[in-house]
Motif scaffolding. Structure first.
Motif: not given
Length: 120
Positions: A14-37
């Motif tokens: 879960n830690v690895l997946a979370g870290r990689n997902l965080r990298y992915f959304i930062e790379t595509i310029g997506m905020s946490r709010d946008e991901l939540a939506e």
């Protein structure tokens, strides 16, 4: 020095997946709010996924894959197979080959100018 995340008691996957997902959304310029939506969940739930407290469940994987074109191999640790990573490498190689070509052309031009000066 920055604060280290507390991963005690968390599932390493879960830690690895979370870290990689965080990298992915930062790379595509997506905020946490946008991901939540996009996932249809609260921002707090997204934060728990990104910090490895909670796993990414099946329906969210489907949204990541089909709607965000996210490479799940990358999210779950298969970095070598990540299309996003391969695209980044391709861009770097393309830029690098252009730089090398430009330097070669400049070198050749300097050489030709030296030859012309010698002939005169």
């Amino acid at each position: 020095m920055g604060k280290r995340p507390n991963n005690k008691g968390k599932n390493p996957s879960n830690v690895l997946a979370g870290r990689n997902l965080r990298y992915f959304i930062e790379t595509i310029g997506m905020s946490r709010d946008e991901l939540a939506e996009k996932l249809g969940i609260e921002k707090d739930a997204v934060n728990k996924i990104l910090n490895g407290t909670n796993a990414i469940s099946g329906p969210y994987n489907e949204i990541l894959l089909n709607e965000l074109n996210c490479d799940l191999n990358f999210i779950y640790g298969g970095v070598a197979r990540s299309e996003m990573l391969m695209n980044e490498i391709g861009m770097i190689e393309s830029v690098e080959s252009k730089r090398v070509l430009r330097e070669s052309v400049f070198r050749m031009m300097r050489y030709l100018m030296d030859v012309l000066e010698f002939i005169e």
